[in-house]
Motif scaffolding. Structure first.
Motif, PDB file in Angstrom:
ATOM      1  N   ALA A   1       9.266 -11.740  18.639  1.00  0.00           N
ATOM      2  CA  ALA A   1       8.773 -11.513  17.284  1.00  0.00           C
ATOM      3  C   ALA A   1       9.028 -12.721  16.395  1.00  0.00           C
ATOM      4  O   ALA A   1      10.102 -13.324  16.424  1.00  0.00           O
ATOM      5  CB  ALA A   1       9.435 -10.276  16.689  1.00  0.00           C
ATOM      6  N   GLY A   2       8.022 -13.065  15.600  1.00  0.00           N
ATOM      7  CA  GLY A   2       8.172 -14.083  14.579  1.00  0.00           C
ATOM      8  C   GLY A   2       8.407 -13.435  13.224  1.00  0.00           C
ATOM      9  O   GLY A   2       8.635 -12.224  13.127  1.00  0.00           O
ATOM     10  N   PRO A   3       8.346 -14.211  12.134  1.00  0.00           N
ATOM     11  CA  PRO A   3       8.534 -13.646  10.794  1.00  0.00           C
ATOM     12  C   PRO A   3       7.481 -12.578  10.489  1.00  0.00           C
ATOM     13  O   PRO A   3       6.360 -12.628  10.984  1.00  0.00           O
ATOM     14  CB  PRO A   3       8.355 -14.861   9.878  1.00  0.00           C
ATOM     15  CG  PRO A   3       8.631 -16.049  10.736  1.00  0.00           C
ATOM     16  CD  PRO A   3       8.151 -15.671  12.100  1.00  0.00           C
ATOM     17  N   SER A   4       7.855 -11.622   9.645  1.00  0.00           N
ATOM     18  CA  SER A   4       6.950 -10.530   9.295  1.00  0.00           C
ATOM     19  C   SER A   4       5.780 -11.045   8.464  1.00  0.00           C
ATOM     20  O   SER A   4       5.892 -12.044   7.745  1.00  0.00           O
ATOM     21  CB  SER A   4       7.713  -9.459   8.518  1.00  0.00           C
ATOM     22  OG  SER A   4       6.942  -8.294   8.393  1.00  0.00           O
ATOM     23  N   GLU A   5       4.627 -10.339   8.562  1.00  0.00           N
ATOM     24  CA  GLU A   5       3.403 -10.787   7.896  1.00  0.00           C
ATOM     25  C   GLU A   5       2.643  -9.602   7.306  1.00  0.00           C
ATOM     26  O   GLU A   5       2.632  -8.514   7.889  1.00  0.00           O
ATOM     27  CB  GLU A   5       2.450 -11.456   8.903  1.00  0.00           C
ATOM     28  CG  GLU A   5       3.051 -12.560   9.730  1.00  0.00           C
ATOM     29  CD  GLU A   5       2.301 -12.776  11.043  1.00  0.00           C
ATOM     30  OE1 GLU A   5       2.622 -13.749  11.730  1.00  0.00           O
ATOM     31  OE2 GLU A   5       1.409 -11.962  11.374  1.00  0.00           O
ATOM     32  N   ILE A   6       1.998  -9.851   6.164  1.00  0.00           N
ATOM     33  CA  ILE A   6       1.027  -8.891   5.630  1.00  0.00           C
ATOM     34  C   ILE A   6      -0.173  -9.667   5.120  1.00  0.00           C
ATOM     35  O   ILE A   6      -0.036 -10.729   4.502  1.00  0.00           O
ATOM     36  CB  ILE A   6       1.623  -8.014   4.509  1.00  0.00           C
ATOM     37  CG1 ILE A   6       0.613  -6.927   4.106  1.00  0.00           C
ATOM     38  CG2 ILE A   6       2.046  -8.841   3.299  1.00  0.00           C
ATOM     39  CD1 ILE A   6       1.184  -5.861   3.178  1.00  0.00           C
ATOM     40  N   LEU A   7      -1.356  -9.144   5.414  1.00  0.00           N
ATOM     41  CA  LEU A   7      -2.602  -9.683   4.891  1.00  0.00           C
ATOM     42  C   LEU A   7      -3.322  -8.547   4.189  1.00  0.00           C
ATOM     43  O   LEU A   7      -3.537  -7.484   4.776  1.00  0.00           O
ATOM     44  CB  LEU A   7      -3.468 -10.238   6.023  1.00  0.00           C
ATOM     45  CG  LEU A   7      -4.862 -10.728   5.638  1.00  0.00           C
ATOM     46  CD1 LEU A   7      -4.782 -11.901   4.693  1.00  0.00           C
ATOM     47  CD2 LEU A   7      -5.655 -11.125   6.883  1.00  0.00           C
ATOM     48  N   VAL A   8      -3.667  -8.753   2.918  1.00  0.00           N
ATOM     49  CA  VAL A   8      -4.376  -7.738   2.146  1.00  0.00           C
ATOM     50  C   VAL A   8      -5.806  -8.204   1.913  1.00  0.00           C
ATOM     51  O   VAL A   8      -6.029  -9.274   1.334  1.00  0.00           O
ATOM     52  CB  VAL A   8      -3.683  -7.462   0.798  1.00  0.00           C
ATOM     53  CG1 VAL A   8      -4.451  -6.388   0.027  1.00  0.00           C
ATOM     54  CG2 VAL A   8      -2.237  -7.032   1.011  1.00  0.00           C
ATOM     55  N   LEU A   9      -6.766  -7.409   2.390  1.00  0.00           N
ATOM     56  CA  LEU A   9      -8.181  -7.622   2.066  1.00  0.00           C
ATOM     57  C   LEU A   9      -8.496  -6.708   0.885  1.00  0.00           C
ATOM     58  O   LEU A   9      -8.449  -5.486   1.022  1.00  0.00           O
ATOM     59  CB  LEU A   9      -9.081  -7.238   3.243  1.00  0.00           C
ATOM     60  CG  LEU A   9      -8.987  -8.023   4.540  1.00  0.00           C
ATOM     61  CD1 LEU A   9     -10.005  -7.496   5.531  1.00  0.00           C
ATOM     62  CD2 LEU A   9      -9.213  -9.487   4.290  1.00  0.00           C
ATOM     63  N   ALA A  10      -8.806  -7.286  -0.268  1.00  0.00           N
ATOM     64  CA  ALA A  10      -9.025  -6.478  -1.456  1.00  0.00           C
ATOM     65  C   ALA A  10     -10.414  -6.720  -2.020  1.00  0.00           C
ATOM     66  O   ALA A  10     -10.862  -7.865  -2.106  1.00  0.00           O
ATOM     67  CB  ALA A  10      -7.966  -6.803  -2.512  1.00  0.00           C
ATOM     68  N   ASP A  11     -11.072  -5.631  -2.408  1.00  0.00           N
ATOM     69  CA  ASP A  11     -12.396  -5.771  -3.029  1.00  0.00           C
ATOM     70  C   ASP A  11     -12.329  -5.692  -4.547  1.00  0.00           C
ATOM     71  O   ASP A  11     -13.360  -5.687  -5.230  1.00  0.00           O
ATOM     72  CB  ASP A  11     -13.369  -4.724  -2.480  1.00  0.00           C
ATOM     73  CG  ASP A  11     -12.941  -3.297  -2.800  1.00  0.00           C
ATOM     74  OD1 ASP A  11     -11.924  -3.101  -3.500  1.00  0.00           O
ATOM     75  OD2 ASP A  11     -13.640  -2.364  -2.350  1.00  0.00           O
ATOM     76  N   GLY A  12     -11.106  -5.596  -5.097  1.00  0.00           N
ATOM     77  CA  GLY A  12     -10.931  -5.581  -6.544  1.00  0.00           C
ATOM     78  C   GLY A  12     -10.887  -4.206  -7.156  1.00  0.00           C
ATOM     79  O   GLY A  12     -10.838  -4.079  -8.384  1.00  0.00           O
ATOM     80  N   THR A  13     -10.874  -3.148  -6.345  1.00  0.00           N
ATOM     81  CA  THR A  13     -10.874  -1.786  -6.877  1.00  0.00           C
ATOM     82  C   THR A  13      -9.490  -1.147  -6.916  1.00  0.00           C
ATOM     83  O   THR A  13      -9.304  -0.102  -7.537  1.00  0.00           O
ATOM     84  CB  THR A  13     -11.815  -0.886  -6.046  1.00  0.00           C
ATOM     85  OG1 THR A  13     -11.354  -0.859  -4.685  1.00  0.00           O
ATOM     86  CG2 THR A  13     -13.241  -1.412  -6.084  1.00  0.00           C
ATOM     87  N   THR A  14      -8.516  -1.752  -6.253  1.00  0.00           N
ATOM     88  CA  THR A  14      -7.149  -1.211  -6.214  1.00  0.00           C
ATOM     89  C   THR A  14      -6.367  -1.743  -7.415  1.00  0.00           C
ATOM     90  O   THR A  14      -6.514  -2.915  -7.764  1.00  0.00           O
ATOM     91  CB  THR A  14      -6.448  -1.633  -4.918  1.00  0.00           C
ATOM     92  OG1 THR A  14      -7.209  -1.174  -3.794  1.00  0.00           O
ATOM     93  CG2 THR A  14      -5.045  -1.052  -4.828  1.00  0.00           C
ATOM     94  N   PRO A  15      -5.533  -0.919  -8.058  1.00  0.00           N
ATOM     95  CA  PRO A  15      -4.707  -1.446  -9.148  1.00  0.00           C
ATOM     96  C   PRO A  15      -3.966  -2.703  -8.700  1.00  0.00           C
ATOM     97  O   PRO A  15      -3.319  -2.701  -7.646  1.00  0.00           O
ATOM     98  CB  PRO A  15      -3.739  -0.292  -9.443  1.00  0.00           C
ATOM     99  CG  PRO A  15      -4.513   0.932  -9.060  1.00  0.00           C
ATOM    100  CD  PRO A  15      -5.323   0.526  -7.865  1.00  0.00           C
ATOM    101  N   PRO A  16      -4.044  -3.792  -9.466  1.00  0.00           N
ATOM    102  CA  PRO A  16      -3.459  -5.059  -9.018  1.00  0.00           C
ATOM    103  C   PRO A  16      -1.948  -5.018  -8.827  1.00  0.00           C
ATOM    104  O   PRO A  16      -1.408  -5.767  -8.007  1.00  0.00           O
ATOM    105  CB  PRO A  16      -3.870  -6.043 -10.114  1.00  0.00           C
ATOM    106  CG  PRO A  16      -4.241  -5.205 -11.294  1.00  0.00           C
ATOM    107  CD  PRO A  16      -4.767  -3.930 -10.737  1.00  0.00           C
ATOM    108  N   ASP A  17      -1.253  -4.137  -9.566  1.00  0.00           N
ATOM    109  CA  ASP A  17       0.194  -4.058  -9.364  1.00  0.00           C
ATOM    110  C   ASP A  17       0.521  -3.450  -8.007  1.00  0.00           C
ATOM    111  O   ASP A  17       1.550  -3.783  -7.403  1.00  0.00           O
ATOM    112  CB  ASP A  17       0.887  -3.295 -10.494  1.00  0.00           C
ATOM    113  CG  ASP A  17       0.325  -1.904 -10.718  1.00  0.00           C
ATOM    114  OD1 ASP A  17      -0.819  -1.628 -10.283  1.00  0.00           O
ATOM    115  OD2 ASP A  17       1.032  -1.084 -11.335  1.00  0.00           O
TER     116      ASP A  17
END
Length: 443
Positions: A241-257
């Motif tokens: 395992a390497g360092p943890s990762e997150i990728l968010v694909l956002a279309d702009g409809t989710t609250p930015p916070d």
């Protein structure tokens, strides 16, 4: 203090070069760590319990007269389950039930033996059998991870593994009740309060007290990762395992916070963790950046989050959601959130990810703890060819072949030609002996 998160746009001429810098991470282990791990493995292989006791005292500050003092009994595990708060017990039992249900479905789908017969009576198939004994490594020290116990032990139990051996470091003898309670719920058979490369070595080679296992799973620090890499071949391993990762694909409809906090959720693991946002809406990216500034001072691990975001994070403006999906496939992230009001529209375009979280309400953290699918996931782009930990990691497959007399007449001719072509005459003769009307064959 302003958070200097790298902001990129796919329309700029230097995007590819900047994008490469964002993704670059060296998986090479420090040479000094490699040398120390090699020394530890050699010492444990030669001296067994004595070496493990020596390293446990040196690295964890936990002195014991024998390895039996470092083994947790089933009574101690069950006692931990009784000692945690009712709220913690309910949460742990609910998470365990969901993880078990998911992996039982996985067993039904891909973990069964099968066979069929040809028209000539030849039987062909696959026999699936569980591993006899596995070792699960649960990190300890800076933090405790009961969720890692559930995610490693439950699929092994569902797969039918004969014995599950857990190792968990307890620096200065500090035991985490939630970890021990999780072990009681998840069906761990034996547990030792040891960690580091010495624990991996003990599991791989066996000692007078710690049984040798067939496979080692679970994450750890650089020493654990190096040790797993070195013992592979003596035993199986899940992954490096390497360092943890997150990728968010956002279309702009989710609250930015919400999205800002989701980026924090991986950045808080360590300074090398990676959090990336891909979005075709520049105005929305600016709002997420504003929320990052607002929320970061409220986070207890803000220093770690800041270092992660500034060192390896990125907010990337794309031409479209389609382009964002293409870039996601190039990254092949560990965790992929599709933060959209139409997640089903984009999911078919996504080929490479450890786990895909669909819709604004599906935060990655739910997958870490209690959704059901496994949270042990491929990192560093290895989702291009690797899968999450699952029931299949605790099983092995044997091919079944039973050739009928009639089948031997057909297959024997084919094998004879190919074996002679390879210059392996004994192979050819072994097939020919079973042919009727052949010299040396059945009469």
């Amino acid at each position: 203090m302003t958070v200097q998160v790298r902001q990129l746009a796919t329309t700029t001429p230097d995007f590819e070069a900047e994008f490469h810098r964002v993704l670059h991470w060296s998986a090479e282990t420090d040479h000094e760590i490699e040398q120390r791990v090699e020394s530890i493995l050699t010492h444990v292989r030669g001296s067994g319990d004595a070496a493990v006791l020596e390293y446990t005292a040196r690295f964890d500050g936990l002195t014991a007269g024998s390895m039996k003092e470092l083994e947790l009994t089933q009574d101690e595990l069950r006692a931990a389950l009784d000692q945690i708060t009712p709220e913690q017990r309910r949460a742990l039992e609910a998470a365990a039930a969901r993880v078990r249900a998911y992996h039982e479905r996985q067993l039904e789908a891909c973990g069964r033996s099968w066979s069929y017969r040809d028209e000539d009576g030849t039987l062909l198939g696959q026999k699936v059998t569980p591993l006899d004994r596995v070792g699960i490594y649960v990190p300890g020290g800076k933090a405790a991870y009961p969720s890692s116990v559930l995610m490693n032990a439950i699929p092994a139990q569902v797969a039918g593994v004969g014995e599950i051996v857990m190792v968990v470091p307890t620096p200065r003898g500090e035991r985490n009740l939630l970890v021990l309670a999780a072990a009681a719920l998840a069906g761990v058979h034996r547990a030792f309060t040891i960690g580091g490369a010495q624990a991996v070595a003990a599991l791989a080679y066996g000692t007078a007290t710690v049984p040798r296992v067939d496979k080692i799973t679970g994450p750890g620090n650089a020493y654990v990762a190096s040790a797993k890499r070195r013992v592979f071949g003596q035993v199986g391993i899940d992954m490096i395992a390497g360092p943890s990762e997150i990728l968010v694909l956002a279309d702009g409809t989710t609250p930015p916070d919400w999205v800002a906090m989701d980026l924090f959720s991986q950045a808080e693991h360590d300074e090398l963790a990676q959090s990336i946002l891909l979005c075709p809406d520049a105005g929305y990216i600016a709002k997420v950046a504003e929320q990052i500034e607002r929320l970061l001072p409220l986070m207890p691990r803000q220093d770690v989050i800041r270092a992660s975001l500034e060192g390896r994070g990125a907010l990337i403006h794309t031409r479209s959601m389609e382009e964002a999906c293409e870039i996601s496939n190039r990254i092949a992230p560990e965790h992929l959130e599709v933060s959209s009001n139409e997640p089903g529209r984009w999911e078919p375009l996504l080929k490479h990810a450890g786990a895909i979280f669909l819709g604004a309400y599906t935060s990655e953290s739910l997958g870490d703890y209690c959704a059901g699918p496994n949270h042990v996931l491929p990192t560093s782009g290895t989702a291009r060819f690797s899968s999450p930990l699952g029931v299949y990691d605790f099983q092995k497959r044997s091919s079944l072949i039973e050739v009928s007399e009639a089948g031997a007449q057909v297959l024997g001719e084919i094998a004879s030609v190919l074996a002679h072509g390879e210059g392996l005459q004994a192979h050819a003769k072994a097939a020919e002996f079973r042919l009727k009307n052949r010299q040396g064959g059945a009469q």
